[in-house]
Design a protein around this motif. Structure first.
Motif, mmCIF file in Angstrom:
data_model
loop_
_atom_site.group_PDB
_atom_site.id
_atom_site.type_symbol
_atom_site.label_atom_id
_atom_site.label_comp_id
_atom_site.label_asym_id
_atom_site.label_seq_id
_atom_site.Cartn_x
_atom_site.Cartn_y
_atom_site.Cartn_z
ATOM 1 N N MET A 1 0.834 -1.208 0.000
ATOM 2 C CA MET A 1 0.000 0.000 0.000
ATOM 3 C C MET A 1 0.866 1.254 0.000
ATOM 4 S SD MET A 1 -3.198 -0.714 -0.079
ATOM 5 C CE MET A 1 -3.903 0.842 0.454
ATOM 6 N N GLY A 2 0.297 2.333 -0.515
ATOM 7 C CA GLY A 2 0.966 3.621 -0.444
ATOM 8 C C GLY A 2 0.683 4.260 0.900
ATOM 9 N N ALA A 3 0.644 5.573 0.932
ATOM 10 C CA ALA A 3 0.354 6.268 2.177
ATOM 11 C C ALA A 3 -1.026 5.859 2.684
ATOM 12 C CB ALA A 3 0.408 7.779 1.954
ATOM 13 N N ILE A 4 -1.193 5.841 3.998
ATOM 14 C CA ILE A 4 -2.478 5.486 4.597
ATOM 15 C C ILE A 4 -3.478 6.598 4.295
ATOM 16 C CG2 ILE A 4 -3.660 4.901 6.736
ATOM 17 C CD1 ILE A 4 -0.917 4.103 7.884
ATOM 18 N N ARG A 5 -4.640 6.218 3.768
ATOM 19 C CA ARG A 5 -5.676 7.174 3.408
ATOM 20 C C ARG A 5 -6.959 6.869 4.172
ATOM 21 N NH1 ARG A 5 -3.625 11.368 1.974
ATOM 22 N NH2 ARG A 5 -5.786 11.985 1.570
ATOM 23 N N THR A 6 -7.868 7.827 4.210
ATOM 24 C CA THR A 6 -9.095 7.631 4.983
ATOM 25 C C THR A 6 -10.131 6.791 4.253
ATOM 26 O OG1 THR A 6 -10.124 9.686 4.194
ATOM 27 C CG2 THR A 6 -8.762 9.825 6.180
ATOM 28 N N TYR A 7 -9.850 6.368 3.000
ATOM 29 C CA TYR A 7 -10.779 5.446 2.343
ATOM 30 C C TYR A 7 -10.488 3.997 2.733
ATOM 31 C CZ TYR A 7 -6.958 5.158 -1.111
ATOM 32 O OH TYR A 7 -5.740 5.010 -1.727
ATOM 33 N N LEU A 8 -9.511 3.787 3.613
ATOM 34 C CA LEU A 8 -9.271 2.448 4.144
ATOM 35 C C LEU A 8 -10.269 2.154 5.263
ATOM 36 C CD1 LEU A 8 -5.367 2.318 4.364
ATOM 37 C CD2 LEU A 8 -6.848 1.363 2.594
ATOM 38 N N LYS A 9 -10.532 0.875 5.456
ATOM 39 C CA LYS A 9 -11.424 0.454 6.534
ATOM 40 C C LYS A 9 -10.636 0.311 7.833
ATOM 41 C CE LYS A 9 -14.435 -2.125 3.364
ATOM 42 N NZ LYS A 9 -15.000 -3.460 3.025
ATOM 43 N N LEU A 10 -11.337 0.464 8.941
ATOM 44 C CA LEU A 10 -10.690 0.348 10.247
ATOM 45 C C LEU A 10 -9.976 -0.993 10.383
ATOM 46 C CD1 LEU A 10 -10.140 1.251 13.154
ATOM 47 C CD2 LEU A 10 -12.414 0.370 13.771
ATOM 48 N N GLY A 11 -10.648 -2.065 10.003
ATOM 49 C CA GLY A 11 -10.037 -3.387 10.114
ATOM 50 C C GLY A 11 -8.793 -3.522 9.255
ATOM 51 N N GLU A 12 -8.802 -2.897 8.075
ATOM 52 C CA GLU A 12 -7.641 -2.953 7.187
ATOM 53 C C GLU A 12 -6.440 -2.260 7.812
ATOM 54 O OE1 GLU A 12 -9.946 -2.965 2.848
ATOM 55 O OE2 GLU A 12 -9.361 -1.059 3.784
ATOM 56 N N VAL A 13 -6.674 -1.108 8.417
ATOM 57 C CA VAL A 13 -5.567 -0.361 9.020
ATOM 58 C C VAL A 13 -4.992 -1.132 10.202
ATOM 59 C CG1 VAL A 13 -4.897 1.780 10.170
ATOM 60 C CG2 VAL A 13 -6.526 1.845 8.271
ATOM 61 N N GLN A 94 -7.378 16.121 -1.668
ATOM 62 C CA GLN A 94 -7.196 14.811 -1.059
ATOM 63 C C GLN A 94 -8.461 14.346 -0.347
ATOM 64 O OE1 GLN A 94 -3.580 14.547 1.230
ATOM 65 N NE2 GLN A 94 -2.283 15.069 -0.509
ATOM 66 N N ALA A 95 -9.149 15.260 0.330
ATOM 67 C CA ALA A 95 -10.385 14.881 1.015
ATOM 68 C C ALA A 95 -11.445 14.431 0.012
ATOM 69 C CB ALA A 95 -10.900 16.056 1.844
ATOM 70 N N CYS A 96 -11.550 15.151 -1.099
ATOM 71 C CA CYS A 96 -12.533 14.781 -2.123
ATOM 72 C C CYS A 96 -12.182 13.447 -2.765
ATOM 73 C CB CYS A 96 -12.618 15.875 -3.186
ATOM 74 S SG CYS A 96 -13.369 17.401 -2.598
ATOM 75 N N PHE A 97 -10.886 13.219 -2.987
ATOM 76 C CA PHE A 97 -10.485 11.941 -3.579
ATOM 77 C C PHE A 97 -10.802 10.792 -2.630
ATOM 78 C CE2 PHE A 97 -7.538 8.483 -4.475
ATOM 79 C CZ PHE A 97 -7.757 8.303 -5.834
ATOM 80 N N ASP A 98 -10.532 10.980 -1.345
ATOM 81 C CA ASP A 98 -10.837 9.931 -0.370
ATOM 82 C C ASP A 98 -12.334 9.639 -0.327
ATOM 83 O OD1 ASP A 98 -8.172 9.819 0.178
ATOM 84 O OD2 ASP A 98 -8.313 10.420 2.278
ATOM 85 N N ASP A 99 -13.157 10.687 -0.398
ATOM 86 C CA ASP A 99 -14.609 10.482 -0.414
ATOM 87 C C ASP A 99 -15.028 9.698 -1.655
ATOM 88 O OD1 ASP A 99 -14.971 11.801 1.966
ATOM 89 O OD2 ASP A 99 -15.586 13.699 1.063
ATOM 90 N N TRP A 100 -14.461 10.079 -2.801
ATOM 91 C CA TRP A 100 -14.807 9.378 -4.039
ATOM 92 C C TRP A 100 -14.376 7.917 -3.969
ATOM 93 C CZ3 TRP A 100 -11.498 6.974 -7.566
ATOM 94 C CH2 TRP A 100 -12.145 6.450 -8.699
ATOM 95 N N MET A 101 -13.162 7.676 -3.467
ATOM 96 C CA MET A 101 -12.664 6.303 -3.381
ATOM 97 C C MET A 101 -13.513 5.465 -2.432
ATOM 98 S SD MET A 101 -10.101 4.794 -4.989
ATOM 99 C CE MET A 101 -9.307 3.750 -3.778
ATOM 100 N N ARG A 105 -15.381 2.154 -3.660
ATOM 101 C CA ARG A 105 -15.174 0.851 -3.021
ATOM 102 C C ARG A 105 -16.505 0.238 -2.602
ATOM 103 N NH1 ARG A 105 -10.728 0.356 1.471
ATOM 104 N NH2 ARG A 105 -11.092 -1.822 0.892
ATOM 105 N N GLU A 106 -17.391 1.066 -2.059
ATOM 106 C CA GLU A 106 -18.697 0.556 -1.640
ATOM 107 C C GLU A 106 -19.504 0.044 -2.830
ATOM 108 O OE1 GLU A 106 -20.135 2.652 2.473
ATOM 109 O OE2 GLU A 106 -20.554 3.721 0.604
ATOM 110 N N GLU A 107 -19.421 0.754 -3.941
ATOM 111 C CA GLU A 107 -20.223 0.399 -5.109
ATOM 112 C C GLU A 107 -19.673 -0.800 -5.869
ATOM 113 O OE1 GLU A 107 -20.330 3.924 -7.433
ATOM 114 O OE2 GLU A 107 -21.454 5.079 -5.941
ATOM 115 N N THR A 108 -18.343 -0.923 -5.915
ATOM 116 C CA THR A 108 -17.727 -1.939 -6.779
ATOM 117 C C THR A 108 -16.996 -3.044 -6.022
ATOM 118 O OG1 THR A 108 -15.608 -0.775 -6.988
ATOM 119 C CG2 THR A 108 -17.382 -0.148 -8.521
#
Length: 400
Positions: A1-13, A94-101, A105-108
Motif C-alpha cells: 500500500m501507499g500512504a495510509i488514506r481515509t478510504y481504508l477500513k478500520l479493520g484494514e488499518v 485529497q479529502a474529495c479523492f478519499d470520499d470518491w474512493m 469501493r462501496e459500489e464496486t
C-alpha cells in the motif's frame, strides 16, 4: 500500500499497520482496539468515522503516516495513482479523492493503490518518477501542477515521445479555448491556475491602466509592479510567457518595471492599504486577487490577451488506461471540477460553471512550443537575463 488514506477500513488499518493501533485508540478515545471495532465495526471507513465524530481528517492522516519513510512502499510502476496538486488545493483535493474512493469501493468492491503526498514540498518518495526511462517504472496515473518536471526535455525524450500516454476525452467548457487540449494526445488538463493583474486604485494615479501583458514592459511603470516571487528571484512563469513573445528584450524591460517578488497573499493584503512597500500593479493568481480585503480600493484586470495559465494536468499510461479509467474519469469529471472551480481554478469540464468574468480568456504557451524547448534551460536563461537587469538588485547593492 501507499500512504495510509481515509478510504481504508478500520479493520484494514489495524491488520496492515499494527503499530498504529495505539494512535487510533487515542485519537478516537477508545481503551482498546476491541472497543474501536465494537463501536465502529471492522468494515467502517476511516473518513466515515471521522465525519461521525466531527474530527479532522488531515490531523489523523498526519499521525497515521508518521514514520512513513521507514516503511517499504511499492515501486513507482506499481502505484495506480500518484496524486499531486497545487498547495492551495491540497487538503480539499485529497479529502474529495478519499470520499470518491470510499464511494467507489462501496459500489464496486474494488480499490486502487494510490499515493497522495502529505505536503507540497519535500518528503514525496516518488518525486523523481519523471526520470523513468521505461513506462513500466512510471505510475499508472500521475497528476501534477505547473510547468514542472513532467514538462522537462528529459521526460519528453525518455517517455513522452514514445507515445505511451493517453489523454482523456471530455467535453470542454465553451468559455475556455480548445488550445488547452493537447493535440498530441498525451497530457490531460483538468484545470487552470490563472494569473491576472490587480490595480491599487490609491497608487495608480494618472498612469495608464495596463490592458494586456505587454503593457507591463512600459517604462512608465518603473519600480511599480510586484509579481510572484521573493526578494531574491521572481517566478519564471511571467518571464517564460514574456520571453516567448518578446525575447530577451522583453525580460530586460521587466527588470525595470518590477519592484519586488511577493507571495500572492501578501499582495492581496497590501493592495489598497497605503503601505509604502506596495506598488500600483500586482501580478498574482486569480485565487488571491478575487478575494482582496479592500475591494473598493483595488481593481482586478483580466488581461485582454488572457490570464497567464499554469496547468493542472494528468498523465495516464496508455497500457493501463482501461483498468484505471474510473480514476481518470473522476479527475476530469464535474464532481472534482466543481471543487477545483470553487478554489478559483477554472475546470475544463463543460458541466462546471467556473464563475469567470465575461469575456475572460486564458493565455497558453502552446503545445508545439512546449515540445520544442528545453524548459529548464529556458527557466534558467530568463531568470539570468532578468537578474542582470533587475533594478532592485542595483538598489539593494547601493544600500549595503
Amino acid at each position: 500500500m501507499g500512504a495510509i488514506r481515509t478510504y481504508l477500513k478500520l479493520g484494514e488499518v489495524l491488520e496492515r499497520y499494527p503499530d498504529k493501533e495505539g494512535m487510533l485508540k487515542d485519537f478516537f478515545d477508545a481503551d482498546s482496539s476491541g472497543e474501536l471495532l465494537r463501536r465502529y465495526g471492522a468494515d467502517s471507513y476511516l473518513n466515515r468515522m471521522l465525519k461521525s465524530e466531527g474530527k479532522p481528517a488531515d490531523t489523523l492522516l498526519s499521525l497515521l503516516n508518521e514514520g512513513e519513510e521507514d516503511r517499504t512502499l511499492p515501486a513507482a510502476g506499481e502505484v495506480d495513482f500518484l496524486g499531486m496538486t497545487i498547495c492551495l488545493m491540497r487538503q480539499r483535493f485529497q479529502a474529495c479523492f478519499d470520499d470518491w474512493m470510499t464511494d467507489y469501493r462501496e459500489e464496486t468492491g474494488q480499490s486502487f493503490n494510490c499515493y497522495l503526498p502529505r505536503n507540497c514540498g519535500s518528503g514525496n518518495p516518488y518525486r523523481n518518477v519523471w526520470q523513468a526511462e521505461n513506462v513500466r517504472d512510471f505510475p499508472g496515473i500521475v497528476s501534477g501542477c505547473g510547468f514542472s518536471d513532467f514538462f522537462r526535455a528529459e521526460f519528453r525524450d525518455n517517455l513522452l515521445k514514445k507515445n505511451v500516454f493517453q489523454a482523456v476525452d471530455m467535453p470542454i467548457t465553451a468559455s475556455l479555448s480548445r488550445d488547452l487540449i493537447d493535440p498530441y494526445g498525451s497530457y490531460t488538463l483538468y484545470g487552470i491556475y490563472p494569473y491576472v493583474m490587480m490595480i491599487d486604485e490609491t497608487r495608480i494615479g494618472s498612469l495608464p491602466r495596463p490592458r494586456e501583458w505587454a503593457d507591463l514592459m512600459n517604462p512608465v511603470y518603473e519600480d511599480n509592479v510586484i509579481v510572484i516571487g521573493s526578494p531574491e528571484k521572481v517566478s519564471e512563469l511571467l518571464l517564460m510567457y514574456t520571453h516567448k513573445e518578446h525575447g530577451d528584450e522583453g525580460i530586460r524591460r521587466l527588470g525595470v518595471t518590477i519592484k519586488d517578488g511577493w507571495h500572492g497573499s501578501r499582495m492581496a493584503k497590501t493592495a489598497g492599504s497605503g503601505s509604502t512597500e506596495g506598488a500600483a500593479i500586482y501580478v498574482l493568481p486569480w485565487a488571491f486577487a478575487r478575494f482582496s480585503p479592500r475591494p473598493d480600493k483595488v481593481s482586478v484586470v483580466w488581461p485582454e490577451d488572457g490570464a497567464i495559465s499554469n496547468p493542472l494536468f494528468m498523465l495516464v499510461r496508455k497500457d493501463r488506461y482501461r483498468d484505471l479509467e474510473p480514476i481518470a474519469r473522476y479527475m476530469t469529471g464535474p464532481q472534482l471540477g466543481r471543487e477545483v472551480a470553487s478554489c478559483s481554478f477554472p475546470a475544463l469540464n463543460a458541466e462546471v460553471d467556473n464563475g469567470l468574468p465575461t469575456q475572460a480568456k486564458m493565455k497558453w504557451l502552446g503545445w508545439d512550443y512546449l515540445r520544442s524547448i528545453d524548459l529548464q534551460q529556458l527557466k534558467g536563461h530568463t531568470q539570468s537575463v532578468f537578474q542582470q537587469n533587475w533594478k532592485r538588485n542595483s538598489r539593494v547593492g547601493t544600500s549595503k
